[in-house]
Structure formats: structure tokens, C-alpha cells
Design a protein around this motif. Structure first.
Motif, PDB file in Angstrom:
ATOM      1  N   GLY A 179       0.813  -1.216   0.000  1.00  0.00           N
ATOM      2  CA  GLY A 179       0.000   0.000   0.000  1.00  0.00           C
ATOM      3  C   GLY A 179       0.845   1.263   0.000  1.00  0.00           C
ATOM      4  O   GLY A 179       0.576   2.209  -0.748  1.00  0.00           O
ATOM      5  N   LEU A 180       1.878   1.257   0.843  1.00  0.00           N
ATOM      6  CA  LEU A 180       2.758   2.429   0.897  1.00  0.00           C
ATOM      7  C   LEU A 180       3.502   2.644  -0.413  1.00  0.00           C
ATOM      8  O   LEU A 180       3.637   3.775  -0.889  1.00  0.00           O
ATOM      9  CB  LEU A 180       3.764   2.293   2.047  1.00  0.00           C
ATOM     10  N   PHE A 181       3.977   1.569  -1.017  1.00  0.00           N
ATOM     11  CA  PHE A 181       4.698   1.694  -2.289  1.00  0.00           C
ATOM     12  C   PHE A 181       3.768   2.143  -3.413  1.00  0.00           C
ATOM     13  O   PHE A 181       4.167   2.934  -4.268  1.00  0.00           O
ATOM     14  CB  PHE A 181       5.395   0.392  -2.650  1.00  0.00           C
ATOM     15  N   ALA A 182       2.533   1.657  -3.411  1.00  0.00           N
ATOM     16  CA  ALA A 182       1.571   2.108  -4.430  1.00  0.00           C
ATOM     17  C   ALA A 182       1.300   3.604  -4.268  1.00  0.00           C
ATOM     18  O   ALA A 182       1.225   4.343  -5.256  1.00  0.00           O
ATOM     19  CB  ALA A 182       0.277   1.310  -4.323  1.00  0.00           C
ATOM     20  N   LEU A 183       1.172   4.036  -3.029  1.00  0.00           N
ATOM     21  CA  LEU A 183       0.966   5.460  -2.748  1.00  0.00           C
ATOM     22  C   LEU A 183       2.183   6.280  -3.194  1.00  0.00           C
ATOM     23  O   LEU A 183       2.032   7.337  -3.818  1.00  0.00           O
ATOM     24  CB  LEU A 183       0.709   5.653  -1.245  1.00  0.00           C
ATOM     25  N   LEU A 184       3.372   5.771  -2.921  1.00  0.00           N
ATOM     26  CA  LEU A 184       4.607   6.442  -3.328  1.00  0.00           C
ATOM     27  C   LEU A 184       4.688   6.581  -4.849  1.00  0.00           C
ATOM     28  O   LEU A 184       5.015   7.655  -5.358  1.00  0.00           O
ATOM     29  CB  LEU A 184       5.821   5.656  -2.811  1.00  0.00           C
ATOM     30  N   VAL A 185       4.353   5.528  -5.564  1.00  0.00           N
ATOM     31  CA  VAL A 185       4.378   5.566  -7.028  1.00  0.00           C
ATOM     32  C   VAL A 185       3.396   6.616  -7.540  1.00  0.00           C
ATOM     33  O   VAL A 185       3.712   7.392  -8.443  1.00  0.00           O
ATOM     34  CB  VAL A 185       4.075   4.167  -7.623  1.00  0.00           C
ATOM     35  N   ASP A 186       2.200   6.673  -6.943  1.00  0.00           N
ATOM     36  CA  ASP A 186       1.193   7.668  -7.355  1.00  0.00           C
ATOM     37  C   ASP A 186       1.630   9.093  -7.016  1.00  0.00           C
ATOM     38  O   ASP A 186       1.517   9.993  -7.848  1.00  0.00           O
ATOM     39  CB  ASP A 186      -0.153   7.381  -6.687  1.00  0.00           C
ATOM     40  N   LEU A 187       2.103   9.294  -5.794  1.00  0.00           N
ATOM     41  CA  LEU A 187       2.488  10.636  -5.366  1.00  0.00           C
ATOM     42  C   LEU A 187       3.657  11.195  -6.176  1.00  0.00           C
ATOM     43  O   LEU A 187       3.675  12.366  -6.534  1.00  0.00           O
ATOM     44  CB  LEU A 187       2.851  10.648  -3.877  1.00  0.00           C
ATOM     45  N   LEU A 188       4.631  10.343  -6.453  1.00  0.00           N
ATOM     46  CA  LEU A 188       5.806  10.790  -7.191  1.00  0.00           C
ATOM     47  C   LEU A 188       5.644  10.644  -8.703  1.00  0.00           C
ATOM     48  O   LEU A 188       6.542  10.999  -9.452  1.00  0.00           O
ATOM     49  CB  LEU A 188       7.049  10.020  -6.716  1.00  0.00           C
ATOM     50  N   ASN A 189       4.476  10.081  -9.087  1.00  0.00           N
ATOM     51  CA  ASN A 189       4.180   9.877 -10.506  1.00  0.00           C
ATOM     52  C   ASN A 189       5.341   9.166 -11.217  1.00  0.00           C
ATOM     53  O   ASN A 189       5.821   9.616 -12.257  1.00  0.00           O
ATOM     54  CB  ASN A 189       3.869  11.225 -11.176  1.00  0.00           C
ATOM     55  N   LEU A 190       5.766   8.054 -10.617  1.00  0.00           N
ATOM     56  CA  LEU A 190       6.912   7.309 -11.141  1.00  0.00           C
ATOM     57  C   LEU A 190       6.511   6.521 -12.391  1.00  0.00           C
ATOM     58  O   LEU A 190       5.430   5.977 -12.485  1.00  0.00           O
ATOM     59  CB  LEU A 190       7.456   6.351 -10.075  1.00  0.00           C
ATOM     60  N   GLU A 191       7.410   6.464 -13.316  1.00  0.00           N
ATOM     61  CA  GLU A 191       7.195   5.755 -14.582  1.00  0.00           C
ATOM     62  C   GLU A 191       7.871   4.391 -14.537  1.00  0.00           C
ATOM     63  O   GLU A 191       8.615   4.074 -13.615  1.00  0.00           O
ATOM     64  CB  GLU A 191       7.776   6.590 -15.746  1.00  0.00           C
ATOM     65  N   GLN A 192       7.613   3.585 -15.588  1.00  0.00           N
ATOM     66  CA  GLN A 192       8.284   2.296 -15.758  1.00  0.00           C
ATOM     67  C   GLN A 192       9.762   2.553 -15.961  1.00  0.00           C
ATOM     68  O   GLN A 192      10.111   3.585 -16.494  1.00  0.00           O
ATOM     69  CB  GLN A 192       7.727   1.568 -16.993  1.00  0.00           C
ATOM     70  N   PRO A 193      10.690   1.750 -15.609  1.00  0.00           N
ATOM     71  CA  PRO A 193      10.602   0.498 -14.854  1.00  0.00           C
ATOM     72  C   PRO A 193      10.669   0.693 -13.342  1.00  0.00           C
ATOM     73  O   PRO A 193      10.547  -0.262 -12.602  1.00  0.00           O
ATOM     74  CB  PRO A 193      11.822  -0.281 -15.339  1.00  0.00           C
ATOM     75  N   ILE A 194      10.865   1.941 -12.877  1.00  0.00           N
ATOM     76  CA  ILE A 194      11.007   2.198 -11.438  1.00  0.00           C
ATOM     77  C   ILE A 194       9.756   1.754 -10.679  1.00  0.00           C
ATOM     78  O   ILE A 194       9.853   1.113  -9.632  1.00  0.00           O
ATOM     79  CB  ILE A 194      11.329   3.684 -11.167  1.00  0.00           C
ATOM     80  N   SER A 195       8.583   2.057 -11.203  1.00  0.00           N
ATOM     81  CA  SER A 195       7.348   1.667 -10.512  1.00  0.00           C
ATOM     82  C   SER A 195       7.210   0.153 -10.440  1.00  0.00           C
ATOM     83  O   SER A 195       6.729  -0.387  -9.450  1.00  0.00           O
ATOM     84  CB  SER A 195       6.133   2.294 -11.189  1.00  0.00           C
TER      85      SER A 195
END
Length: 187
Positions: free
Chosen positions: A134-150
Motif C-alpha cells: 500500500g505504501l509503495f503504491a501510494l509512493l508511485v502515485d504521489l511521485l508519478n513514477l514511470e516504468q521500470p522504477i514503478s
């Protein structure tokens, strides 16, 4: 007298990973189904573990409902599917907790030198899998991370869940070997 069959004491974590990937997670459900039957047959406590497939298939149904709702852009269908998946996800967590507890109790009862039980569940499933996911999904959304980092970030909790599966497979192999040794002594 009921005929006793030899229990599987040679499950492999590597085979689990490969078969689960090849079968798109069906092998995962099959393995839990088989292990729950095995723990029911050897457990000294009276309660039977519910069939895992009774939880797994409704969870898949929720997934299908979400997919259909997304494809036809029907928000109500997608929301219904998400609610169903949440309900069944919580049910699967409760089932896994009870199953882990039963396996851990049986290991203690048989004096098998292996640490597995509810602490394993809380550490690897609840803290390291559910919360981190859950925390990592939130982090990906908040930072708007792209592939492959997400993708890499999303893989970390999955890898930690695999540690739990590895420990579970080892625990069940030890329990089944213990039970099979009793069978040899009877025959």
C-alpha cells in the motif's frame, strides 16, 4: 482402518514460483488447497481448515467484474468488483492467518525445530506485504513514477511474500515428513 497415504514432503519453492507464473497463479491456489487438506489430515486439533478454493474463486470473480467494468466504462460495475475483491482479500488474509497458526501449532506439538507461526504471518504478510504494498503504491502515485522504477518498487513486497511462501513450504515439508515417518513405523 482408514488407509493412510504418503504426504508430499518434497515441495519445492522454485517449482512453486515457476508453476505459479506459468499457470497465472492457479498453481498457487492448488498448492494451498492441497496443503490445507494435508494439515487437516495430520492436525491434532479438532477444527478443520476451510477449503482455500472457496475463497480463491470468488476473489477471481471480483477481478473479472473489475475488468468488465473497466472495459465498458461502467463505474458501478468496477466499484462492485473492487468491493468484492476487498471482502475476499480480507477473507483470504483471515484464512491465511488461521492456516499459519494451525501449521505453527502442529510444528510446536511435534517438537519440530523450525520457527513458523503467527509471528511469521504478521511479519511477512501483514507488515512486509500488505502495508508495504500500500505504501509503495501510494509512493508511485504521489511521485508519478514511470516504468521500470514503478515495477521495481511494486516487486519488493511480492518478493517479501515469497519469503513467507518459502517458509510455509519448508514447514509443510517438515510436518509431512514427520507424519510419513510415523506411517513407516506402523507398517
Amino acid at each position: 482402518m482408514e488407509k493412510q497415504i504418503k504426504l508430499n514432503e518434497n515441495r519445492s519453492f522454485i517449482k512453486y514460483i515457476l508453476y505459479t507464473l506459468i499457470t497465472f497463479n492457479i498453481y498457487h491456489a492448488f498448492m494451498f488447497f492441497k496443503m490445507s487438506k494435508e494439515i487437516n489430515s495430520i492436525s491434532k486439533e479438532g477444527k478443520r481448515t476451510m477449503n482455500y478454493l472457496l475463497l480463491y474463486f470468488p476473489f477471481l470473480l471480483g477481478n473479472i467484474i473489475i475488468s468488465v467494468g473497466n472495459k465498458i466504462e461502467e463505474e458501478m460495475i468496477s466499484d462492485t468488483g473492487r468491493l468484492l475483491m476487498l471482502i475476499f482479500f480480507i477473507s483470504i488474509l483471515i484464512w491465511q492467518y488461521r492456516f499459519t497458526k494451525k501449521v505453527g501449532n502442529e510444528i510446536k506439538y511435534r517438537n519440530i525445530d523450525y520457527k513458523f507461526g503467527t509471528k511469521t504471518f504478521w511479519l511477512y504478510i501483514v507488515i512486509l506485504y500488505v502495508i508495504l504494498r500500500g505504501l509503495f503504491a501510494l509512493l508511485v502515485d504521489l511521485l508519478n513514477l514511470e516504468q521500470p522504477i514503478s515495477t521495481i518498487i511494486a516487486f519488493i513486497p511480492e518478493a517479501l511474500y515469497c519469503v513467507y511462501i518459502y517458509k510455509l513450504i519448508k514447514a509443510m515439508n517438515l510436518l509431512n515428513a514427520n507424519e510419513n515417518s510415523k506411517l513407516k513405523n506402523v507398517i
